[in-house]
Design a protein around this motif. Structure first.
Motif, PDB file in Angstrom:
ATOM      1  N   SER A 176       0.830  -1.212   0.000  1.00 22.04           N
ATOM      2  CA  SER A 176       0.000   0.000   0.000  1.00 22.04           C
ATOM      3  C   SER A 176       0.863   1.260   0.000  1.00 22.04           C
ATOM      4  CB  SER A 176      -0.934   0.009   1.217  1.00 22.04           C
ATOM      5  OG  SER A 176      -0.223   0.254   2.418  1.00 22.04           O
ATOM      6  N   VAL A 177       1.973   1.215   0.730  1.00 20.77           N
ATOM      7  CA  VAL A 177       2.881   2.368   0.787  1.00 20.77           C
ATOM      8  C   VAL A 177       3.497   2.626  -0.588  1.00 20.77           C
ATOM      9  CG1 VAL A 177       5.068   3.214   1.729  1.00 20.77           C
ATOM     10  CG2 VAL A 177       3.397   2.129   3.243  1.00 20.77           C
ATOM     11  N   LYS A 178       3.889   1.551  -1.263  1.00 18.24           N
ATOM     12  CA  LYS A 178       4.458   1.694  -2.610  1.00 18.24           C
ATOM     13  C   LYS A 178       3.418   2.237  -3.585  1.00 18.24           C
ATOM     14  CE  LYS A 178       7.851  -2.006  -1.987  1.00 18.24           C
ATOM     15  NZ  LYS A 178       8.222  -3.402  -2.311  1.00 18.24           N
ATOM     16  N   GLU A 179       2.190   1.750  -3.447  1.00 14.19           N
ATOM     17  CA  GLU A 179       1.113   2.222  -4.322  1.00 14.19           C
ATOM     18  C   GLU A 179       0.828   3.703  -4.074  1.00 14.19           C
ATOM     19  OE1 GLU A 179      -2.179  -0.328  -3.538  1.00 14.19           O
ATOM     20  OE2 GLU A 179      -1.346  -2.033  -4.644  1.00 14.19           O
ATOM     21  N   MET A 180       0.853   4.093  -2.804  1.00 17.94           N
ATOM     22  CA  MET A 180       0.599   5.490  -2.457  1.00 17.94           C
ATOM     23  C   MET A 180       1.690   6.394  -3.028  1.00 17.94           C
ATOM     24  SD  MET A 180       0.005   7.120   1.337  1.00 17.94           S
ATOM     25  CE  MET A 180      -0.779   8.713   1.546  1.00 17.94           C
ATOM     26  N   SER A 181       2.924   5.909  -2.956  1.00 23.03           N
ATOM     27  CA  SER A 181       4.046   6.667  -3.502  1.00 23.03           C
ATOM     28  C   SER A 181       3.901   6.823  -5.016  1.00 23.03           C
ATOM     29  CB  SER A 181       5.356   5.953  -3.168  1.00 23.03           C
ATOM     30  OG  SER A 181       6.449   6.634  -3.728  1.00 23.03           O
ATOM     31  N   MET A 182       3.488   5.742  -5.662  1.00 22.44           N
ATOM     32  CA  MET A 182       3.284   5.781  -7.110  1.00 22.44           C
ATOM     33  C   MET A 182       2.137   6.724  -7.478  1.00 22.44           C
ATOM     34  SD  MET A 182       4.309   4.734 -10.041  1.00 22.44           S
ATOM     35  CE  MET A 182       5.349   3.318  -9.675  1.00 22.44           C
ATOM     36  N   GLU A 183       1.065   6.679  -6.692  1.00 22.57           N
ATOM     37  CA  GLU A 183      -0.079   7.564  -6.939  1.00 22.57           C
ATOM     38  C   GLU A 183       0.338   9.029  -6.820  1.00 22.57           C
ATOM     39  OE1 GLU A 183      -2.996   6.353  -4.106  1.00 22.57           O
ATOM     40  OE2 GLU A 183      -3.432   4.452  -5.121  1.00 22.57           O
ATOM     41  N   LYS A 184       1.193   9.299  -5.842  1.00 26.06           N
ATOM     42  CA  LYS A 184       1.673  10.672  -5.638  1.00 26.06           C
ATOM     43  C   LYS A 184       2.481  11.147  -6.842  1.00 26.06           C
ATOM     44  CE  LYS A 184       4.380  13.516  -2.457  1.00 26.06           C
ATOM     45  NZ  LYS A 184       5.266  13.525  -1.252  1.00 26.06           N
ATOM     46  N   VAL A 185       3.347  10.272  -7.329  1.00 23.13           N
ATOM     47  CA  VAL A 185       4.175  10.621  -8.493  1.00 23.13           C
ATOM     48  C   VAL A 185       3.298  10.872  -9.713  1.00 23.13           C
ATOM     49  CG1 VAL A 185       5.879   9.744 -10.136  1.00 23.13           C
ATOM     50  CG2 VAL A 185       6.224   9.402  -7.684  1.00 23.13           C
ATOM     51  N   LEU A 186       2.318   9.996  -9.930  1.00 20.91           N
ATOM     52  CA  LEU A 186       1.425  10.139 -11.083  1.00 20.91           C
ATOM     53  C   LEU A 186       0.608  11.424 -10.990  1.00 20.91           C
ATOM     54  CD1 LEU A 186       0.164   6.451 -11.446  1.00 20.91           C
ATOM     55  CD2 LEU A 186       1.728   7.677 -12.972  1.00 20.91           C
ATOM     56  N   LYS A 187       0.190  11.764  -9.778  1.00 29.28           N
ATOM     57  CA  LYS A 187      -0.590  12.992  -9.584  1.00 29.28           C
ATOM     58  C   LYS A 187       0.267  14.219  -9.879  1.00 29.28           C
ATOM     59  CE  LYS A 187      -3.609  12.849  -6.348  1.00 29.28           C
ATOM     60  NZ  LYS A 187      -4.280  12.806  -5.010  1.00 29.28           N
ATOM     61  N   GLU A 188       1.519  14.168  -9.427  1.00 30.42           N
ATOM     62  CA  GLU A 188       2.435  15.282  -9.688  1.00 30.42           C
ATOM     63  C   GLU A 188       2.705  15.424 -11.182  1.00 30.42           C
ATOM     64  OE1 GLU A 188       5.843  14.364  -7.341  1.00 30.42           O
ATOM     65  OE2 GLU A 188       4.978  15.157  -5.475  1.00 30.42           O
ATOM     66  N   LEU A 189       2.859  14.293 -11.850  1.00 32.58           N
ATOM     67  CA  LEU A 189       3.074  14.326 -13.297  1.00 32.58           C
ATOM     68  C   LEU A 189       1.865  14.913 -14.010  1.00 32.58           C
ATOM     69  CD1 LEU A 189       4.782  10.867 -13.949  1.00 32.58           C
ATOM     70  CD2 LEU A 189       5.801  13.122 -14.286  1.00 32.58           C
ATOM     71  N   ASP A 190       0.696  14.488 -13.560  1.00 30.81           N
ATOM     72  CA  ASP A 190      -0.544  14.973 -14.169  1.00 30.81           C
ATOM     73  C   ASP A 190      -0.675  16.479 -14.000  1.00 30.81           C
ATOM     74  OD1 ASP A 190      -3.166  14.386 -15.409  1.00 30.81           O
ATOM     75  OD2 ASP A 190      -3.951  15.127 -13.502  1.00 30.81           O
TER      76      ASP A 190
END
Length: 210
Positions: free
Chosen positions: A163-177
């Motif tokens: 879940s922590v890895k997924e949250m980190s990935m979600e954060k990166v994707l949101k920043e990219l977006d």
């Protein structure tokens, strides 16, 4: 036992008067000793059970794992301080296991309090433990303990890590977006072909490098 002890006292008194030697009633004295130890142990069982039963009513979001953990460690220390003769008793072993399992479960609860945990992760935990429950505002510590978390410490850790890895990935994707949504591209014609292409700006290069 009290009646037998009274008889023993009377016999000892009579024997003293007549200067007659009598047995020292070791078995009766041992029985009294064990009864005292057993009472002390059961009194402590009640203390531990009462504390845990009280904790079980705590709403999920209000669980103070740190304080409960400290209390459990004190329980464990007090249990170890009992007479060594007790350690083979079923009551002692049972009490010790209750506290050990609670400590393990609390470690798992600490992991599950991670903000990265989402509904899908709770569902994964239910699959792993084969226990279903509804995770909402009314969820209590008792609901979590019903998952037998002390038996699934590794599974809990894996789910939380995921879940922590997924949250980190979600954060990166949101920043990219966010970054690319506001990015404005300039165009220019290729000097040889005349085809319109994206103009390479310093800002674009820095963004791509980041």
């Amino acid at each position: 036992i009290r009646s037998m002890e009274q008889d023993m006292a009377a016999l000892m008194e009579s024997a003293g008067l007549f200067e007659v030697s009598i047995p020292d009633f070791k078995q009766l004295k041992q029985c009294r000793k064990e009864l005292k130890m057993l009472k002390a142990l059961w009194d402590y069982v009640i203390i531990v059970r009462s504390s845990i039963d009280d904790w079980k009513t705590t709403p999920w979001k209000a669980i103070n794992v740190e304080q409960m953990d400290l209390d459990c460690k004190k329980f464990a220390k007090d249990i170890r301080a009992f007479d060594k003769e007790m350690r083979a008793w079923d009551v002692y072993i049972g009490l010790e296991n209750v506290v050990k399992n609670m400590l393990t479960s609390l470690r798992a609860v600490t992991e599950l309090q991670n903000p990265a945990i989402r509904t899908r992760h709770w569902q994964q935990l239910m699959v792993a433990t084969k226990v279903k429950f509804v995770m909402d505002e009314s969820t209590t510590l008792a609901d979590l303990l019903n998952l037998n978390l002390h038996n699934y410490e590794d599974e809990v850790r894996n789910i939380v890590d995921k879940s922590v890895k997924e949250m980190s990935m979600e954060k990166v994707l949101k920043e990219l977006d966010t970054t690319w949504a506001t990015m404005e591209f300039e165009h220019e014609k290729h000097p040889r072909t005349g085809i319109t292409i994206i103009k390479t700006s310093e800002e674009l290069i820095e963004t791509l490098e980041d």
